[in-house]
Write a protein that holds these residues in place. Structure first.
Motif, PDB file in Angstrom:
ATOM      1  N   THR A 100      47.969 -36.896  20.983  1.00  0.00           N
ATOM      2  CA  THR A 100      46.739 -37.126  20.233  1.00  0.00           C
ATOM      3  C   THR A 100      45.551 -37.114  21.190  1.00  0.00           C
ATOM      4  OG1 THR A 100      46.807 -39.525  20.515  1.00  0.00           O
ATOM      5  CG2 THR A 100      47.948 -38.610  18.569  1.00  0.00           C
ATOM      6  N   PHE A 101      44.359 -36.972  20.636  1.00  0.00           N
ATOM      7  CA  PHE A 101      43.171 -36.943  21.479  1.00  0.00           C
ATOM      8  C   PHE A 101      43.028 -38.234  22.283  1.00  0.00           C
ATOM      9  CE2 PHE A 101      38.688 -37.746  22.347  1.00  0.00           C
ATOM     10  CZ  PHE A 101      38.409 -36.640  23.145  1.00  0.00           C
ATOM     11  N   GLY A 102      43.285 -39.365  21.653  1.00  0.00           N
ATOM     12  CA  GLY A 102      43.181 -40.641  22.367  1.00  0.00           C
ATOM     13  C   GLY A 102      44.125 -40.715  23.553  1.00  0.00           C
TER      14      GLY A 102
ATOM     15  N   PHE B 277      42.881 -38.505  26.275  1.00  0.00           N
ATOM     16  CA  PHE B 277      41.734 -39.118  26.960  1.00  0.00           C
ATOM     17  C   PHE B 277      42.201 -40.156  27.982  1.00  0.00           C
ATOM     18  CE2 PHE B 277      38.208 -42.100  27.441  1.00  0.00           C
ATOM     19  CZ  PHE B 277      37.186 -41.223  27.768  1.00  0.00           C
ATOM     20  N   VAL B 278      43.200 -40.950  27.628  1.00  0.00           N
ATOM     21  CA  VAL B 278      43.735 -41.949  28.557  1.00  0.00           C
ATOM     22  C   VAL B 278      44.285 -41.264  29.804  1.00  0.00           C
ATOM     23  CG1 VAL B 278      45.604 -43.630  28.892  1.00  0.00           C
ATOM     24  CG2 VAL B 278      44.182 -43.730  26.831  1.00  0.00           C
ATOM     25  N   ILE B 279      45.063 -40.218  29.611  1.00  0.00           N
ATOM     26  CA  ILE B 279      45.654 -39.502  30.750  1.00  0.00           C
ATOM     27  C   ILE B 279      44.575 -38.800  31.565  1.00  0.00           C
ATOM     28  CG2 ILE B 279      47.192 -37.592  31.378  1.00  0.00           C
ATOM     29  CD1 ILE B 279      48.940 -38.586  28.937  1.00  0.00           C
ATOM     30  N   TRP B 280      43.639 -38.154  30.892  1.00  0.00           N
ATOM     31  CA  TRP B 280      42.535 -37.499  31.599  1.00  0.00           C
ATOM     32  C   TRP B 280      41.745 -38.522  32.413  1.00  0.00           C
ATOM     33  CZ3 TRP B 280      37.308 -38.466  31.156  1.00  0.00           C
ATOM     34  CH2 TRP B 280      36.474 -37.604  31.874  1.00  0.00           C
ATOM     35  N   SER B 281      41.514 -39.697  31.861  1.00  0.00           N
ATOM     36  CA  SER B 281      40.767 -40.745  32.569  1.00  0.00           C
ATOM     37  C   SER B 281      41.468 -41.140  33.867  1.00  0.00           C
ATOM     38  CB  SER B 281      40.602 -41.979  31.676  1.00  0.00           C
ATOM     39  OG  SER B 281      39.880 -41.673  30.515  1.00  0.00           O
TER      40      SER B 281
ATOM     41  N   LEU C  92      45.421 -45.049  20.048  1.00  0.00           N
ATOM     42  CA  LEU C  92      46.668 -44.344  20.309  1.00  0.00           C
ATOM     43  C   LEU C  92      47.671 -44.709  19.228  1.00  0.00           C
ATOM     44  CD1 LEU C  92      45.155 -44.264  23.041  1.00  0.00           C
ATOM     45  CD2 LEU C  92      47.389 -44.250  24.111  1.00  0.00           C
ATOM     46  N   PRO C  93      48.502 -43.760  18.832  1.00  0.00           N
ATOM     47  CA  PRO C  93      49.502 -44.065  17.806  1.00  0.00           C
ATOM     48  C   PRO C  93      50.506 -45.083  18.335  1.00  0.00           C
ATOM     49  CG  PRO C  93      49.905 -41.909  18.748  1.00  0.00           C
ATOM     50  CD  PRO C  93      48.609 -42.400  19.329  1.00  0.00           C
TER      51      PRO C  93
END
Length: 177
Positions: A32-34, A37-41, A156-157
């Motif tokens: 998911t996008f969330g 985003f966590v991993i990209w961060s 996040l799911p």
């Protein structure tokens, strides 16, 4: 942080590679996008650390643009604890890597657990990297990061265990009698 310093060899994956390749490394685009985003961060934070550049430069001011300054501060506090106290090398990939390492999956699971207020699962995920005292210390910034993201709809799911990052608490147990 003993980040993955191996030179990236992912340049371009063949077109016939499936969305979910080996169980140990799911495709980033399958999340998911969330979660992305966590991993990209985390990847941006590690990249900034390795290049000795400000996080804002590496992340192109994304946290500020999205009004996530408190989340950025919490991420910094969390990953600083991990960088100083990790009991093993942590595999955080480069910004362009299309696959998710087991440690990145573990971070995603920790954030998802913190967003659902499952403190034990979040702590258990941190214990995969940190001694118990450091994990307790890292729990606050992890929870703050997760809460701030959730407040901005980066939810996040609920976690579904995968082979890439199964905390010790989720491993099968066997009766010994």
């Amino acid at each position: 942080m003993a980040a993955n310093d191996n030179e990236c060899t992912h340049a371009a994956e063949p077109a016939d590679v499936q969305e979910t390749g080996p169980l140990t490394e799911p495709a980033l685009t399958a999340l998911t996008f969330g979660a992305q985003f966590v991993i990209w961060s985390a990847r941006a934070w590690v990249t900034a650390l390795k290049l000795d550049k400000p996080f804002e430069d590496v992340s192109c001011g994304t946290f500020e643009k999205l009004d996530l300054k408190p989340a950025r501060a919490s991420l910094d506090a969390l990953l600083t604890i991990v960088a100083h106290d990790a009991t093993r090398q942590i595999d955080i990939r480069c910004l362009q890597c299309p696959r998710v390492s087991p440690d990145e999956s573990l971070l995603r699971r920790a954030v998802a657990a913190a967003q659902t207020e499952d403190v034990f699962a979040a702590y258990d995920a941190l214990r995969n990297w940190l001694p118990s005292a450091s994990a307790r210390h890292a729990l606050r910034p992890l929870t703050d990061f997760a809460t701030e993201l959730a407040a901005r709809s980066f939810r996040l799911p609920p976690d579904v265990p995968d082979a890439a990052a199964t905390p010790r608490s989720m491993l099968q147990s066997a009766a010994l009698h």
